[in-house]
Design a protein around this motif. Structure first.
Motif, PDB file in Angstrom:
ATOM      1  N   THR A   1       0.853  -1.180   0.000  1.00  0.00           N
ATOM      2  CA  THR A   1       0.000   0.000   0.000  1.00  0.00           C
ATOM      3  C   THR A   1       0.893   1.236   0.000  1.00  0.00           C
ATOM      4  OG1 THR A   1      -1.904  -0.998   1.094  1.00  0.00           O
ATOM      5  CG2 THR A   1      -1.578   1.350   1.432  1.00  0.00           C
TER       6      THR A   1
ATOM      7  N   ILE B   1      -3.308   4.586  -1.752  1.00  0.00           N
ATOM      8  CA  ILE B   1      -3.822   3.667  -2.755  1.00  0.00           C
ATOM      9  C   ILE B   1      -3.406   2.256  -2.357  1.00  0.00           C
ATOM     10  CG2 ILE B   1      -1.769   3.963  -4.222  1.00  0.00           C
ATOM     11  CD1 ILE B   1      -3.682   3.765  -6.652  1.00  0.00           C
ATOM     12  N   ASN B   2      -4.316   1.300  -2.537  1.00  0.00           N
ATOM     13  CA  ASN B   2      -3.983  -0.067  -2.145  1.00  0.00           C
ATOM     14  C   ASN B   2      -3.151  -0.748  -3.231  1.00  0.00           C
ATOM     15  OD1 ASN B   2      -5.987  -0.531  -4.067  1.00  0.00           O
ATOM     16  ND2 ASN B   2      -6.802  -2.295  -2.967  1.00  0.00           N
TER      17      ASN B   2
ATOM     18  N   SER C   1      -3.622  -2.959  -5.515  1.00  0.00           N
ATOM     19  CA  SER C   1      -4.130  -3.152  -6.870  1.00  0.00           C
ATOM     20  C   SER C   1      -4.579  -1.857  -7.527  1.00  0.00           C
ATOM     21  CB  SER C   1      -5.303  -4.125  -6.845  1.00  0.00           C
ATOM     22  OG  SER C   1      -6.407  -3.535  -6.157  1.00  0.00           O
ATOM     23  N   GLY C   2      -4.692  -0.802  -6.746  1.00  0.00           N
ATOM     24  CA  GLY C   2      -5.205   0.454  -7.274  1.00  0.00           C
ATOM     25  C   GLY C   2      -6.717   0.555  -7.218  1.00  0.00           C
ATOM     26  N   SER C   3      -7.374  -0.459  -6.673  1.00  0.00           N
ATOM     27  CA  SER C   3      -8.832  -0.478  -6.650  1.00  0.00           C
ATOM     28  C   SER C   3      -9.417   0.392  -5.529  1.00  0.00           C
ATOM     29  CB  SER C   3      -9.333  -1.914  -6.476  1.00  0.00           C
ATOM     30  OG  SER C   3      -8.882  -2.448  -5.240  1.00  0.00           O
ATOM     31  N   THR C   4      -8.589   0.723  -4.557  1.00  0.00           N
ATOM     32  CA  THR C   4      -9.052   1.538  -3.431  1.00  0.00           C
ATOM     33  C   THR C   4      -8.148   2.744  -3.256  1.00  0.00           C
ATOM     34  OG1 THR C   4      -9.922  -0.397  -2.256  1.00  0.00           O
ATOM     35  CG2 THR C   4      -9.516   1.582  -0.951  1.00  0.00           C
ATOM     36  N   THR C   5      -8.748   3.923  -3.227  1.00  0.00           N
ATOM     37  CA  THR C   5      -8.010   5.154  -2.972  1.00  0.00           C
ATOM     38  C   THR C   5      -8.758   5.961  -1.912  1.00  0.00           C
ATOM     39  OG1 THR C   5      -9.153   6.318  -4.753  1.00  0.00           O
ATOM     40  CG2 THR C   5      -7.046   5.284  -5.297  1.00  0.00           C
TER      41      THR C   5
ATOM     42  N   SER D   1      -2.375   7.345  -8.290  1.00  0.00           N
ATOM     43  CA  SER D   1      -2.457   6.176  -9.157  1.00  0.00           C
ATOM     44  C   SER D   1      -1.142   5.414  -9.058  1.00  0.00           C
ATOM     45  CB  SER D   1      -2.739   6.577 -10.595  1.00  0.00           C
ATOM     46  OG  SER D   1      -1.692   7.386 -11.114  1.00  0.00           O
TER      47      SER D   1
END
Length: 124
Positions: A33, A51-52, A54-58, A71
């Motif tokens: 992260t 951002i996590n 995978s980029g799926s959570t910000t 990103s």
């Protein structure tokens, strides 16, 4: 530990844009992260965005929401911070940080690796 190096800071006029980059080495970047923090002169460290893996959570600080975008490109081991509509109060040293967890966080104490920072100065 992962090594982090920030770049992309500089001087910009209010209303302008900058893109910060943070390159990582020495770890499995895709499982980390990432976050950006900043510190203005005489002020405490402030969370900006995270951002996590995978980029799926910000998640963003209210002060930058709608203006900044975080990103990542796991193929390049790099995380970015696109900063638009910059204001003089955005002036600070911006730090990249890494956390060996799949969960995002906003407390700097939960991040174990830090870059040296890059200066962003916004003139009015």
């Amino acid at each position: 530990q992962v090594q982090l190096v920030e770049s992309g800071g500089g001087l910009v006029q209010a209303g302008g844009s900058l893109r910060l980059s943070c390159s990582a080495s020495g770890g499995t970047f895709s499982s980390i992260t990432m976050a950006w923090f900043r510190q203005a002169p005489g002020k405490a460290l402030e969370f900006v965005a995270t951002i996590n893996w995978s980029g799926s959570t910000t998640y963003y600080a209210d002060s930058v929401k709608g203006r900044f975008t975080i990103s990542r490109d796991n193929a390049k081991n790099t995380v970015y911070l696109q900063m638009n509509s910059l204001k003089p109060e955005d002036t600070a040293v911006y730090y990249c940080a890494a956390r060996f967890s799949i969960w995002v966080a906003t407390n700097g104490a939960e991040f174990s690796s830090w870059g040296r920072g890059t200066q962003v100065t916004v003139s009015s």
